[in-house]
Design a protein around this motif. Structure first.
Motif, PDB file in Angstrom:
ATOM      1  N   VAL A 179       0.836  -1.146   0.123  1.00 41.32           N
ATOM      2  CA  VAL A 179       0.050  -0.121   0.002  1.00 41.32           C
ATOM      3  C   VAL A 179       0.856   1.225   0.006  1.00 41.32           C
ATOM      4  CG1 VAL A 179      -2.176  -0.885   1.267  1.00 41.32           C
ATOM      5  CG2 VAL A 179      -0.299  -0.106   2.627  1.00 41.32           C
ATOM      6  N   ARG A 180       2.197   1.135   0.017  1.00 45.97           N
ATOM      7  CA  ARG A 180       2.972   2.446  -0.048  1.00 45.97           C
ATOM      8  C   ARG A 180       2.899   2.956  -1.548  1.00 45.97           C
ATOM      9  NH1 ARG A 180       8.544   0.017   0.770  1.00 45.97           N
ATOM     10  NH2 ARG A 180       7.686  -1.611  -0.754  1.00 45.97           N
ATOM     11  N   GLU A 181       2.986   4.194  -1.441  1.00 47.38           N
ATOM     12  CA  GLU A 181       3.170   4.985  -2.792  1.00 47.38           C
ATOM     13  C   GLU A 181       4.653   4.816  -3.542  1.00 47.38           C
ATOM     14  OE1 GLU A 181       0.854   7.102  -4.021  1.00 47.38           O
ATOM     15  OE2 GLU A 181      -0.310   6.256  -2.222  1.00 47.38           O
ATOM     16  N   PRO A 182       4.544   4.893  -4.678  1.00 47.28           N
ATOM     17  CA  PRO A 182       5.685   4.854  -5.392  1.00 47.28           C
ATOM     18  C   PRO A 182       6.798   5.914  -4.714  1.00 47.28           C
ATOM     19  CG  PRO A 182       3.888   5.164  -6.831  1.00 47.28           C
ATOM     20  CD  PRO A 182       3.345   5.304  -5.474  1.00 47.28           C
ATOM     21  N   SER A 183       6.609   7.019  -4.519  1.00 49.48           N
ATOM     22  CA  SER A 183       7.664   7.826  -3.797  1.00 49.48           C
ATOM     23  C   SER A 183       8.217   7.352  -2.642  1.00 49.48           C
ATOM     24  CB  SER A 183       7.043   9.369  -3.512  1.00 49.48           C
ATOM     25  OG  SER A 183       5.923   9.123  -2.365  1.00 49.48           O
ATOM     26  N   GLU A 184       7.239   6.256  -1.968  1.00 48.62           N
ATOM     27  CA  GLU A 184       7.952   5.663  -0.673  1.00 48.62           C
ATOM     28  C   GLU A 184       8.582   4.291  -0.942  1.00 48.62           C
ATOM     29  OE1 GLU A 184       3.906   5.804   1.330  1.00 48.62           O
ATOM     30  OE2 GLU A 184       4.425   7.671   2.179  1.00 48.62           O
ATOM     31  N   GLY A 185       8.619   3.983  -2.014  1.00 44.81           N
ATOM     32  CA  GLY A 185       9.223   2.765  -2.457  1.00 44.81           C
ATOM     33  C   GLY A 185       8.120   1.613  -2.738  1.00 44.81           C
ATOM     34  N   GLY A 186       6.972   2.077  -3.055  1.00 49.49           N
ATOM     35  CA  GLY A 186       5.930   1.302  -3.504  1.00 49.49           C
ATOM     36  C   GLY A 186       6.117   1.054  -5.155  1.00 49.49           C
ATOM     37  N   PRO A 187       5.300   0.219  -5.548  1.00 50.12           N
ATOM     38  CA  PRO A 187       5.370  -0.344  -6.988  1.00 50.12           C
ATOM     39  C   PRO A 187       5.079   0.958  -7.788  1.00 50.12           C
ATOM     40  CG  PRO A 187       3.494  -1.245  -5.913  1.00 50.12           C
ATOM     41  CD  PRO A 187       4.207  -0.823  -4.920  1.00 50.12           C
ATOM     42  N   GLN A 188       5.518   1.086  -8.840  1.00 50.91           N
ATOM     43  CA  GLN A 188       5.262   2.104  -9.885  1.00 50.91           C
ATOM     44  C   GLN A 188       3.897   1.654 -10.665  1.00 50.91           C
ATOM     45  OE1 GLN A 188       6.909   5.053 -10.394  1.00 50.91           O
ATOM     46  NE2 GLN A 188       7.990   4.672  -8.637  1.00 50.91           N
ATOM     47  N   TYR A 189       3.892   0.320 -10.932  1.00 44.69           N
ATOM     48  CA  TYR A 189       2.637   0.005 -11.597  1.00 44.69           C
ATOM     49  C   TYR A 189       2.248  -1.487 -11.117  1.00 44.69           C
ATOM     50  CZ  TYR A 189       0.602  -2.452 -15.749  1.00 44.69           C
ATOM     51  OH  TYR A 189      -0.341  -3.144 -16.363  1.00 44.69           O
ATOM     52  N   GLU A 190       0.947  -1.505 -11.002  1.00 47.53           N
ATOM     53  CA  GLU A 190       0.389  -2.607 -10.631  1.00 47.53           C
ATOM     54  C   GLU A 190      -0.455  -3.416 -11.743  1.00 47.53           C
ATOM     55  OE1 GLU A 190      -1.603  -2.624  -6.733  1.00 47.53           O
ATOM     56  OE2 GLU A 190      -0.399  -1.244  -6.135  1.00 47.53           O
ATOM     57  N   ASP A 191      -0.299  -4.550 -12.249  1.00 45.80           N
ATOM     58  CA  ASP A 191      -0.855  -5.207 -13.105  1.00 45.80           C
ATOM     59  C   ASP A 191      -2.151  -5.940 -12.682  1.00 45.80           C
ATOM     60  OD1 ASP A 191      -1.910  -6.445 -15.552  1.00 45.80           O
ATOM     61  OD2 ASP A 191      -0.241  -7.936 -15.460  1.00 45.80           O
ATOM     62  N   VAL A 192      -3.432  -5.207 -13.042  1.00 46.49           N
ATOM     63  CA  VAL A 192      -4.777  -5.572 -12.607  1.00 46.49           C
ATOM     64  C   VAL A 192      -5.472  -6.412 -13.737  1.00 46.49           C
ATOM     65  CG1 VAL A 192      -4.649  -3.710 -10.856  1.00 46.49           C
ATOM     66  CG2 VAL A 192      -5.665  -3.345 -13.468  1.00 46.49           C
ATOM     67  N   THR A 193      -4.816  -6.632 -14.834  1.00 44.12           N
ATOM     68  CA  THR A 193      -5.518  -7.364 -15.881  1.00 44.12           C
ATOM     69  C   THR A 193      -5.504  -9.013 -15.352  1.00 44.12           C
ATOM     70  OG1 THR A 193      -4.351  -5.902 -17.317  1.00 44.12           O
ATOM     71  CG2 THR A 193      -5.137  -8.277 -18.367  1.00 44.12           C
ATOM     72  N   PRO A 194      -6.772  -9.440 -15.383  1.00 44.85           N
ATOM     73  CA  PRO A 194      -6.931 -10.831 -14.855  1.00 44.85           C
ATOM     74  C   PRO A 194      -6.320 -11.780 -15.902  1.00 44.85           C
ATOM     75  CG  PRO A 194      -9.014  -9.918 -15.454  1.00 44.85           C
ATOM     76  CD  PRO A 194      -8.205  -8.710 -15.667  1.00 44.85           C
ATOM     77  N   THR A 195      -5.835 -12.905 -15.281  1.00 44.89           N
ATOM     78  CA  THR A 195      -5.361 -14.165 -16.348  1.00 44.89           C
ATOM     79  C   THR A 195      -6.345 -14.625 -16.878  1.00 44.89           C
ATOM     80  OG1 THR A 195      -5.320 -15.380 -14.278  1.00 44.89           O
ATOM     81  CG2 THR A 195      -3.154 -14.462 -15.045  1.00 44.89           C
ATOM     82  N   PRO A 196      -6.278 -15.216 -18.232  1.00 45.83           N
ATOM     83  CA  PRO A 196      -7.294 -15.868 -18.790  1.00 45.83           C
ATOM     84  C   PRO A 196      -7.952 -17.164 -18.245  1.00 45.83           C
ATOM     85  CG  PRO A 196      -5.294 -15.584 -20.312  1.00 45.83           C
ATOM     86  CD  PRO A 196      -5.047 -15.032 -18.801  1.00 45.83           C
ATOM     87  N   TRP A 197      -9.083 -17.373 -18.420  1.00 47.49           N
ATOM     88  CA  TRP A 197      -9.620 -18.374 -17.745  1.00 47.49           C
ATOM     89  C   TRP A 197      -9.199 -19.650 -18.515  1.00 47.49           C
ATOM     90  CZ3 TRP A 197     -11.753 -19.290 -13.163  1.00 47.49           C
ATOM     91  CH2 TRP A 197     -12.578 -20.536 -12.853  1.00 47.49           C
ATOM     92  N   PRO A 198      -8.624 -20.789 -17.853  1.00 47.84           N
ATOM     93  CA  PRO A 198      -8.312 -21.877 -18.663  1.00 47.84           C
ATOM     94  C   PRO A 198      -9.260 -22.728 -19.387  1.00 47.84           C
ATOM     95  CG  PRO A 198      -8.131 -22.643 -16.408  1.00 47.84           C
ATOM     96  CD  PRO A 198      -8.634 -20.889 -16.600  1.00 47.84           C
TER      97      PRO A 198
END
Length: 83
Positions: A64-83
């Motif tokens: 939950v850290r902000e990027p300026s605090e060392g948190g991630p710059q990008y979070e992939d929220v795309t769900p993986t395909p259903w098998p």
């Protein structure tokens, strides 16, 4: 008096027992007999539960850290395909 790590272990133990019961129920009651569920379908959920037990390592995707605090710059929220 219990410290935080004891409480965490007890919580995760109870969560694990309840999850195992839910998993068994889901496998037994899955409506699609042609594509039955197995315990392998719950691997990622088990990893998440086990990660809760380790206070030194945050659960992946829960930073939950902000990027300026060392948190991630990008979070992939795309769900993986259903098998």
């Amino acid at each position: 008096m219990m410290d935080n790590s004891d409480q965490r272990r007890q919580f995760v133990g109870e969560l694990w027992r309840r999850f195992e019961a839910l998993q068994q129920w889901a496998i037994e009651n899955w409506p699609d007999a042609q594509h039955p569920l197995s315990s392998a379908d719950f691997v990622e959920a088990r990893k998440e539960i086990l990660a809760l037990a380790d206070a030194r390592h945050p659960v992946p995707g829960r930073d939950v850290r902000e990027p300026s605090e060392g948190g991630p710059q990008y979070e992939d929220v795309t769900p993986t395909p259903w098998p």
